[in-house]
Enzyme design. Structure first.
Site, PDB file in Angstrom:
ATOM      1  N   VAL A 134     -15.576  16.758  -9.368  1.00  0.00           N
ATOM      2  CA  VAL A 134     -14.451  17.466  -9.985  1.00  0.00           C
ATOM      3  C   VAL A 134     -13.970  16.809 -11.278  1.00  0.00           C
ATOM      4  O   VAL A 134     -13.275  17.444 -12.073  1.00  0.00           O
ATOM      5  CB  VAL A 134     -13.251  17.629  -9.011  1.00  0.00           C
ATOM      6  CG1 VAL A 134     -13.619  18.502  -7.825  1.00  0.00           C
ATOM      7  CG2 VAL A 134     -12.693  16.289  -8.572  1.00  0.00           C
TER       8      VAL A 134
ATOM      9  N   SER B 242       0.814  15.210  -2.580  1.00  0.00           N
ATOM     10  CA  SER B 242       1.045  14.139  -1.609  1.00  0.00           C
ATOM     11  C   SER B 242       2.549  13.913  -1.557  1.00  0.00           C
ATOM     12  O   SER B 242       3.266  14.272  -2.509  1.00  0.00           O
ATOM     13  CB  SER B 242       0.353  12.859  -2.087  1.00  0.00           C
ATOM     14  OG  SER B 242       0.846  11.725  -1.395  1.00  0.00           O
TER      15      SER B 242
ATOM     16  N   TYR C 248      -2.373   6.361  -8.133  1.00  0.00           N
ATOM     17  CA  TYR C 248      -2.448   7.492  -7.199  1.00  0.00           C
ATOM     18  C   TYR C 248      -1.175   8.332  -7.271  1.00  0.00           C
ATOM     19  O   TYR C 248      -1.236   9.565  -7.370  1.00  0.00           O
ATOM     20  CB  TYR C 248      -2.670   6.956  -5.785  1.00  0.00           C
ATOM     21  CG  TYR C 248      -2.769   8.019  -4.728  1.00  0.00           C
ATOM     22  CD1 TYR C 248      -3.956   8.720  -4.513  1.00  0.00           C
ATOM     23  CD2 TYR C 248      -1.672   8.340  -3.916  1.00  0.00           C
ATOM     24  CE1 TYR C 248      -4.045   9.691  -3.536  1.00  0.00           C
ATOM     25  CE2 TYR C 248      -1.752   9.309  -2.946  1.00  0.00           C
ATOM     26  CZ  TYR C 248      -2.949   9.980  -2.754  1.00  0.00           C
ATOM     27  OH  TYR C 248      -3.032  10.950  -1.775  1.00  0.00           O
TER      28      TYR C 248
ATOM     29  N   SER D 251      -1.016  10.291 -10.391  1.00  0.00           N
ATOM     30  CA  SER D 251      -1.954  11.425 -10.358  1.00  0.00           C
ATOM     31  C   SER D 251      -1.386  12.562  -9.520  1.00  0.00           C
ATOM     32  O   SER D 251      -1.490  13.741  -9.880  1.00  0.00           O
ATOM     33  CB  SER D 251      -3.323  10.990  -9.817  1.00  0.00           C
ATOM     34  OG  SER D 251      -3.304  10.783  -8.412  1.00  0.00           O
ATOM     35  N   LYS D 252      -0.751  12.226  -8.408  1.00  0.00           N
ATOM     36  CA  LYS D 252      -0.232  13.271  -7.515  1.00  0.00           C
ATOM     37  C   LYS D 252       1.063  13.890  -8.069  1.00  0.00           C
ATOM     38  O   LYS D 252       1.344  15.063  -7.829  1.00  0.00           O
ATOM     39  CB  LYS D 252      -0.026  12.704  -6.110  1.00  0.00           C
ATOM     40  CG  LYS D 252      -1.338  12.329  -5.411  1.00  0.00           C
ATOM     41  CD  LYS D 252      -2.231  13.545  -5.191  1.00  0.00           C
ATOM     42  CE  LYS D 252      -3.488  13.213  -4.406  1.00  0.00           C
ATOM     43  NZ  LYS D 252      -4.299  14.425  -4.136  1.00  0.00           N
TER      44      LYS D 252
ATOM     45  N   ILE E 296      -2.025  11.002   7.039  1.00  0.00           N
ATOM     46  CA  ILE E 296      -2.874  11.860   7.872  1.00  0.00           C
ATOM     47  C   ILE E 296      -4.122  11.053   8.242  1.00  0.00           C
ATOM     48  O   ILE E 296      -4.711  10.394   7.365  1.00  0.00           O
ATOM     49  CB  ILE E 296      -3.307  13.132   7.086  1.00  0.00           C
ATOM     50  CG1 ILE E 296      -2.077  13.941   6.606  1.00  0.00           C
ATOM     51  CG2 ILE E 296      -4.250  13.997   7.915  1.00  0.00           C
ATOM     52  CD1 ILE E 296      -1.266  14.620   7.679  1.00  0.00           C
TER      53      ILE E 296
END
Ligand SMILES: NC(=O)c1ccc[n+]([C@@H]2O[C@H](COP(=O)([O-])OP(=O)(O)OC[C@H]3O[C@@H](n4cnc5c(N)ncnc54)[C@H](O)[C@@H]3O)[C@@H](O)[C@H]2O)c1
Length: 249
Positions: A64, A141, A154, A157-158, A187
């Site tokens: 991606v 997230s 992270y 990015s989210k 999760i």
């Protein structure tokens, strides 16, 4: 339930975890699937399970973060399966690191997959989704919404995925395309192997990323994706739905 009968759905990150559970859930609900990932072995396992559930499945390598790969994957899906009704962006990577030791390379790699990858997939899919009045479900997230320790790249990015979701929702809502996101908390999937409290950090901060009662599996996120992507979610647009066991309640 047959909510995805005659619908073509493209799922990225389908080799594992939430992407795999989503593919299986949608297959069970009648979808025709285009599944992509960089992990071909896991992808073939998911594809086999989905075929076993009766789905027609196209499965191929796609990175991606690569513009060429994304264009080939979306174009190939429509060429082979005839249309595109739903895009589910799940592919992602995670890193736990003290912000002070996060390198530019770390930052670029994580932004490249999680944020740029989501943008590229949306951009390529939108012309086809406008034809079918389809929809997009992105994977944000709880890190998009609240401070998560040791995940500066992270979380950035989210946060970006959240912004992309809201921007596209208003840009294309009047044209009949809905754009929503799920925001999972902790999760149980292989991505959790990246979980590590950096040396010298305060482990008490972990409470910020843990569910109130107990961990659950990726099927909980898949069920929410299926709702948002289906006609049951027809009046839901520009929404980010937390699936986090009440972490931030
Ligand atoms: N599991 C959690 O606790 C949790 C929490 C919040 C958000 N998420 C998000 O859910 C998504 C799925 O994560 P998961 O928990 O299922 O993890 P996972 O590691 O099981 O699955 C991620 C998948 O993405 C694929 N992938 C990685 N880089 C790729 C690339 N460049 N191109 C295509 N595919 C690529 C991997 O091969 C893997 O199959 C991610 O976006 C993740 O950030 C997960």
């Amino acid at each position: 339930m047959d909510r995805f009968k005659d619908k073509v759905v493209l799922v990225t990150g389908a080799a594992s975890g939430i992407g795999r559970a989503t593919a299986e859930r949608l297959a069970a609900e009648g979808a025709t699937l285009s599944l992509t990932d960089v992990n071909l072995e896991g992808l073939e396992e998911t594809a086999a399970t989905c075929r076993g559930l009766g789905a027609t499945v196209r499965a191929e390598f796609a990175d991606v973060s690569s513009e060429e790969s994304v264009a080939a994957s979306v174009g190939g899906t429509v060429e082979e399966l005839g249309r595109l009704d739903v895009l589910v962006n799940v592919a992602g990577i995670l890193q736990f690191k003290d912000a002070r030791s996060t390198t530019l390379e770390d930052w670029n790699r994580i932004i490249g997959v999680n944020l740029t990858g989501t943008f590229l997939m949306c951009r390529e899919a939108l012309p086809y989704l406008l034809q079918t009045k389809g929809n997009i479900v992105n994977t944000a997230s709880t890190a998009s919404l609240h401070g998560h320790p040791w995940t500066v790249s992270y979380s950035a990015s989210k946060g970006g995925v959240y912004a992309v979701t809201m921007t596209l929702a208003v840009e294309f809502g009047k044209l009949g395309v809905r754009v929503n996101a799920v925001a999972p908390g902790g999760i149980e999937t292989p991505i959790q192997n990246a979980f590590e409290v950096p040396e010298g950090a305060d482990p008490k901060l972990i409470y910020r990323i843990m569910p109130l009662d107990r961990m659950r599996g990726p099927e909980t996120v898949a069920a929410t994706v299926a709702f948002l992507a289906s006609e049951d979610g027809a009046h839901v647009n520009g929404e980010i739905v937390r699936v986090d066991g009440g972490t931030h309640a």
